[in-house]
Design a protein around this motif. Structure first.
Motif, mmCIF file in Angstrom:
data_model
loop_
_atom_site.group_PDB
_atom_site.id
_atom_site.type_symbol
_atom_site.label_atom_id
_atom_site.label_comp_id
_atom_site.label_asym_id
_atom_site.label_seq_id
_atom_site.Cartn_x
_atom_site.Cartn_y
_atom_site.Cartn_z
ATOM 1 N N PHE A 27 -4.506 6.794 -0.285
ATOM 2 C CA PHE A 27 -4.071 5.399 -0.258
ATOM 3 C C PHE A 27 -4.153 4.838 -1.663
ATOM 4 O O PHE A 27 -5.068 5.157 -2.418
ATOM 5 N N ARG A 28 -3.200 3.974 -1.987
ATOM 6 C CA ARG A 28 -3.218 3.311 -3.289
ATOM 7 C C ARG A 28 -2.621 1.923 -3.139
ATOM 8 O O ARG A 28 -1.543 1.762 -2.554
ATOM 9 N N MET A 29 -3.323 0.915 -3.594
ATOM 10 C CA MET A 29 -2.816 -0.459 -3.572
ATOM 11 C C MET A 29 -1.855 -0.616 -4.754
ATOM 12 O O MET A 29 -2.225 -0.375 -5.888
ATOM 13 N N LEU A 30 -0.618 -1.018 -4.451
ATOM 14 C CA LEU A 30 0.377 -1.157 -5.512
ATOM 15 C C LEU A 30 0.435 -2.572 -6.063
ATOM 16 O O LEU A 30 0.483 -2.765 -7.274
ATOM 17 N N ILE A 90 0.850 -1.182 0.000
ATOM 18 C CA ILE A 90 0.000 0.000 0.000
ATOM 19 C C ILE A 90 0.886 1.232 0.000
ATOM 20 O O ILE A 90 1.827 1.331 0.786
ATOM 21 N N GLU A 91 0.573 2.179 -0.871
ATOM 22 C CA GLU A 91 1.262 3.461 -0.846
ATOM 23 C C GLU A 91 0.371 4.446 -0.097
ATOM 24 O O GLU A 91 -0.799 4.605 -0.419
ATOM 25 N N VAL A 92 0.927 5.078 0.924
ATOM 26 C CA VAL A 92 0.207 6.053 1.731
ATOM 27 C C VAL A 92 0.891 7.397 1.524
ATOM 28 O O VAL A 92 2.088 7.531 1.743
ATOM 29 N N ASP A 93 0.129 8.383 1.073
ATOM 30 C CA ASP A 93 0.654 9.715 0.832
ATOM 31 C C ASP A 93 -0.027 10.676 1.799
ATOM 32 O O ASP A 93 -1.237 10.874 1.732
ATOM 33 N N LEU A 94 0.742 11.226 2.744
ATOM 34 C CA LEU A 94 0.212 12.162 3.735
ATOM 35 C C LEU A 94 0.669 13.571 3.392
ATOM 36 O O LEU A 94 1.847 13.790 3.117
ATOM 37 N N LYS A 95 -0.244 14.508 3.437
ATOM 38 C CA LYS A 95 0.093 15.924 3.335
ATOM 39 C C LYS A 95 -0.423 16.556 4.614
ATOM 40 O O LYS A 95 -1.635 16.652 4.815
ATOM 41 N N SER A 153 -7.606 -3.805 6.207
ATOM 42 C CA SER A 153 -7.751 -3.476 7.630
ATOM 43 C C SER A 153 -6.731 -2.416 8.051
ATOM 44 O O SER A 153 -7.040 -1.546 8.873
ATOM 45 N N LEU A 154 -5.518 -2.454 7.503
ATOM 46 C CA LEU A 154 -4.509 -1.445 7.805
ATOM 47 C C LEU A 154 -4.962 -0.078 7.298
ATOM 48 O O LEU A 154 -4.851 0.927 8.003
ATOM 49 N N VAL A 155 -5.502 -0.030 6.100
ATOM 50 C CA VAL A 155 -5.998 1.222 5.528
ATOM 51 C C VAL A 155 -7.109 1.800 6.396
ATOM 52 O O VAL A 155 -7.105 2.991 6.722
ATOM 53 N N ASP A 156 -8.046 0.960 6.812
ATOM 54 C CA ASP A 156 -9.152 1.422 7.652
ATOM 55 C C ASP A 156 -8.655 1.966 8.985
ATOM 56 O O ASP A 156 -9.133 2.993 9.469
ATOM 57 N N GLU A 157 -7.677 1.305 9.584
ATOM 58 C CA GLU A 157 -7.138 1.737 10.870
ATOM 59 C C GLU A 157 -6.396 3.070 10.734
ATOM 60 O O GLU A 157 -6.539 3.959 11.574
ATOM 61 N N GLY A 198 3.052 2.726 15.997
ATOM 62 C CA GLY A 198 2.747 1.399 16.535
ATOM 63 C C GLY A 198 2.062 0.492 15.527
ATOM 64 O O GLY A 198 2.232 -0.725 15.556
ATOM 65 N N ILE A 199 1.315 1.082 14.624
ATOM 66 C CA ILE A 199 0.588 0.304 13.620
ATOM 67 C C ILE A 199 1.494 -0.092 12.454
ATOM 68 O O ILE A 199 1.443 -1.220 11.981
ATOM 69 N N ILE A 200 2.336 0.846 12.008
ATOM 70 C CA ILE A 200 3.131 0.575 10.809
ATOM 71 C C ILE A 200 4.482 -0.055 11.113
ATOM 72 O O ILE A 200 5.152 -0.534 10.199
ATOM 73 N N HIS A 201 4.890 -0.096 12.383
ATOM 74 C CA HIS A 201 6.180 -0.676 12.754
ATOM 75 C C HIS A 201 6.279 -2.116 12.243
ATOM 76 O O HIS A 201 5.406 -2.928 12.477
ATOM 77 N N GLY A 202 7.332 -2.418 11.517
ATOM 78 C CA GLY A 202 7.540 -3.756 10.974
ATOM 79 C C GLY A 202 6.879 -3.976 9.621
ATOM 80 O O GLY A 202 7.066 -5.013 9.008
ATOM 81 N N ARG A 203 6.105 -3.008 9.130
ATOM 82 C CA ARG A 203 5.428 -3.140 7.840
ATOM 83 C C ARG A 203 5.987 -2.184 6.788
ATOM 84 O O ARG A 203 5.559 -2.203 5.648
ATOM 85 N N VAL A 204 6.898 -1.310 7.191
ATOM 86 C CA VAL A 204 7.399 -0.265 6.303
ATOM 87 C C VAL A 204 8.402 -0.843 5.316
ATOM 88 O O VAL A 204 9.357 -1.502 5.693
ATOM 89 N N ARG A 205 8.175 -0.572 4.042
ATOM 90 C CA ARG A 205 9.122 -0.964 2.995
ATOM 91 C C ARG A 205 9.955 0.217 2.534
ATOM 92 O O ARG A 205 11.119 0.059 2.196
ATOM 93 N N ASP A 206 9.349 1.406 2.489
ATOM 94 C CA ASP A 206 10.039 2.595 2.007
ATOM 95 C C ASP A 206 9.333 3.834 2.550
ATOM 96 O O ASP A 206 8.109 3.838 2.670
ATOM 97 N N VAL A 207 10.098 4.879 2.885
ATOM 98 C CA VAL A 207 9.541 6.143 3.369
ATOM 99 C C VAL A 207 10.296 7.294 2.721
ATOM 100 O O VAL A 207 11.525 7.260 2.634
#
Length: 79
Positions: free
Chosen positions: A73-76, A6-11, A57-61, A26-35
């Protein structure tokens, strides 16, 4: 259904970027591929782009937690 990328773009306002990232750590820890964190623009808005391993479920949270700024959000792909 397997795990997705999932690509998450925050502004977000630069002054609140740290607080927002602290909330979701706490939610994204261990799931990050790139920042990628970009410096603020002339209006004081900072952009953070993350690639995360997760599913719907991650997107909803994340949507529930992130209230300030703009989130896209965008599913890659499927893993």
């Amino acid at each position: 259904m397997g795990m997705q990328i999932i690509e998450v773009d925050l502004k977000v306002p630069y002054s609140k970027r740290g607080a927002i990232l602290s909330k979701i750590y706490g939610i994204i820890h261990g799931r990050v591929r790139d920042v990628h964190i970009k410096p603020p623009d002339a209006m004081g808005v900072s952009e953070v782009t993350m690639e995360l391993e997760g599913g719907r479920s991650l997107v909803d949270e994340l949507k529930r937690i992130i209230k300030e700024g703009r989130v896209r959000f965008r599913m890659l792909s499927e893993v």
